[in-house]
Design an enzyme around this catalytic site. Structure first.
Site, short mmCIF file in Angstrom:
data_model
loop_
_atom_site.label_atom_id
_atom_site.label_comp_id
_atom_site.label_asym_id
_atom_site.label_seq_id
_atom_site.Cartn_x
_atom_site.Cartn_y
_atom_site.Cartn_z
N HIS A 55 0.82 -1.34 -0.14
CA HIS A 55 -0.14 -0.23 -0.11
C HIS A 55 0.69 1.25 -0.14
O HIS A 55 0.46 2.27 -0.48
CB HIS A 55 -0.96 -0.08 1.22
CG HIS A 55 -2.06 -0.99 1.07
ND1 HIS A 55 -3.60 -0.61 0.93
CD2 HIS A 55 -2.10 -2.28 0.59
CE1 HIS A 55 -4.30 -1.83 0.81
NE2 HIS A 55 -3.31 -2.91 0.49
N ASP A 71 7.96 5.32 -0.24
CA ASP A 71 8.59 6.50 0.35
C ASP A 71 8.07 6.73 1.70
O ASP A 71 8.36 7.77 2.26
CB ASP A 71 8.05 7.83 -0.40
CG ASP A 71 6.42 8.00 -0.75
OD1 ASP A 71 5.95 7.13 -0.06
OD2 ASP A 71 6.30 9.01 -1.16
N THR A 182 -1.09 -16.04 0.06
CA THR A 182 -0.91 -17.09 0.46
C THR A 182 -0.75 -17.01 2.06
O THR A 182 -0.89 -17.96 2.77
CB THR A 182 0.23 -17.95 0.10
OG1 THR A 182 0.11 -19.07 0.58
CG2 THR A 182 1.30 -17.34 -0.01
#
Ligand code: HEB
Length: 346
Positions: A55, A71, A182
Site C-alpha cells: 500500500h 516513500d 498465501t
C-alpha cells in the site's frame, strides 16, 4: 574479488556486514522480531507488515509524473492515507509500527519495506526477500485512488499496476505479486468475520492460494455477499472478487494456474514482483544492498492438495492451454479453517 567479499565489523561488536550502512539494521531486525512479530512469527502483524509494503509502494502513477511510491508516505502522512477506503485497517498497523521507527535510525520508507521482508522470512516456505536501503522519503501524502480494491474489475487492476512507476507491471507480474495472499487474511472486507484467511494455510508460504481460488465457490464465511467478496470453496476462508476474476481472466488465468504446486516458481517470481514494489519511486542502483540482514526462512516440503472432500472435479478450469495439475485430496472431513487472530501464538 576480495574487495567484493570483504566484510566490516559492525559497532555492535556482534555482526559483520558487506556495507557498514547495513550495520544499524541488525538492531532493527532483532527489535521487530521480538516485539512486533512476537518472536519471529508469521502472525497477523507479519501479514499486515507485508500488506503495508504494497500500500505504500503502489501509490505512484506514471500518468501523474511518478511522485511517491515506496516513500513511507502511508506512515508519515498516516492521517491522510489511512483514511483512504483501500487502506482500511492500516491505521492500526501504522500506529503499531511508528514507535519502532522512532527508536531506530531508519526512515519510514525503508522501515516499511524492511519490516515486510523480515515478516515474510517468518513464514515457513517463503523466499528470502531482498532488501535495499536508502529510499527517498515522502514530502507529501499520496493521492487517493492508487491502491487497487477487491471490487475493481480486472481491467482496472491491470491498468493500475501498469501505471505504477515509469516501467509499470505486466499482467503476469500482477499474478506474481498476488502470491502474497498465501499468507493473508481479511479483517475489514466482512467485519463480521475478522481474520478470515485467503487460503487454508495462512501461516505457510505455499501454493494453496492459487489452487483454492480456482475451485467452484459454494459458501460464504461470515455474513457474506459484501462488496469485493465472492463465494469460497473452503469453509472459514474468504475469496476476494479480484483474486477470483484474475484466476479466470484470459490475460492472467494460465499464469495463475502455473503456480499451483510449483513452489520454486512461487519463490522466484515473488522475489521479482515484491522487489519491484519495494523499490517503486527509487533507483535500485542508488540504494545499498542489505539483503544479508534478512533471515533465511524455514523450508517446507509440501505438495499442493485439494482441501478435504474436494478434487479436480471442483476446478473451474480457466487456462485453455494447460490442464489443471492432478493432485491428491487432503484426508478427512471438511472442517472450517480457523481465523487468524491478532497476537496469536503459533
Ligand atoms: Fe492484498 C489483504 C486486496 C494485492 C498483500 N488485500 C488484502 C485485503 C484486501 C486486499 C481487500 C483484506 C484487507 C482487510 O483486512 O480486510 N490486495 C488486494 C487487491 C490487490 C492486492 C485488490 C490487487 C489485485 N495484496 C496485494 C499485493 C500484496 C498484498 C500485491 C503484497 C505484495 N493483502 C496482502 C496481505 C494481506 C492482504 C499480506 C493480509 C493482511 C492481513 O492478514 O491482515
Amino acid at each position: 574479488s576480495a574487495a567484493l567479499t570483504r566484510r566490516v565489523a559492525c559497532p555492535d561488536g556482534v555482526n559483520t556486514a558487506t556495507n557498514a550502512a547495513c550495520c544499524s539494521l541488525f538492531a532493527v531486525r532483532d527489535d521487530i522480531q521480538q516485539n512486533l512479530f512476537n518472536g519471529a512469527q508469521c502472525n497477523a502483524e507479519a501479514h499486515e507488515a507485508l500488506r503495508l509494503t504494497f500500500h505504500d509502494g503502489i501509490a505512484i502513477s506514471n500518468k501523474a509524473g511518478n511522485v511517491g511510491g515506496a516513500d513511507g508516505s502511508i506512515m508519515l502522512f498516516s492521517e491522510v492515507e489511512t483514511a483512504f477506503h483501500a487502506n482500511i485497517g492500516l491505521d492500526e498497523v501504522v500506529a503499531i509500527q511508528k514507535p519502532f521507527v522512532a527508536r531506530h535510525n531508519i526512515s519510514a520508507a525503508d522501515f516499511i519495506q524492511f519490516a515486510g521482508a523480515v515478516a515474510v522470512s517468518n513464514c515457513p516456505g517463503a523466499p528470502r526477500l531482498p532488501f535495499f536501503l536508502g529510499r527517498k522519503v515522502a514530502t507529501s501524502p499520496a493521492p487517493d485512488g492508487l491502491v487497487p480494491e477487491p471490487f475493481h474489475t480486472v481491467v482496472q487492476i491491470l491498468d493500475r499496476f501498469a501505471d505504477a512507476g515509469p516501467v509499470g507491471f505486466e499482467d503476469v507480474e500482477v499474478v506474481w505479486a498476488l502470491s502474497a495472499h498465501t499468507i493473508a487474511a481479511a479483517n475489514d472486507v466482512d467485519p463480521s468475520a475478522p481474520g478470515t484467511p485467503f487460503d487454508s494455510t495462512p501461516f505457510i508460504f505455499d501454493t494453496q492460494f492459487f489452487l483454492e481460488t480456482q475451485l467452484r465457490g459454494t459458501t460464504f464465511t461470515g455474513k457474506g455477499s459484501v462488496q469485493g467478496e465472492v463465494e469460497t470453496a473452503v469453509k472459514g476462508v474468504i475469496r476476494l472478487q479480484s483474486d477470483h476474476l484474475l484466476a479466470r481472466d484470459t490475460r492472467t488465468n494460465c499464469e495463475w494456474q502455473s503456480f499451483v504446486n510449483n513452489p520454486q516458481k512461487l519463490h522466484d517470481r515473488f522475489i521479482d514482483a515484491w522487489l519491484k514494489i519495494s523499490l517503486l519511486g527509487n533507483d535500485q542502483d542508488a540504494l545499498i544492498d542489505c539483503s544479508e540482514v534478512i533471515p533465511e526462512p524455514k523450508t517446507i516440503n509440501v505438495q499442493a492438495t485439494f482441501p478435504p472432500t474436494l478434487s479436480n472435479q471442483q476446478v473451474e478450469q480457466a487456462c485453455a492451454d494447460t490442464p489443471f495439475p492432478v493432485l491428491k485430496t487432503a484426508p478427512g472431513p471438511a472442517t472450517a479453517v480457523a481465523p487468524v487472530q491478532r497476537n496469536q501464538a503459533l
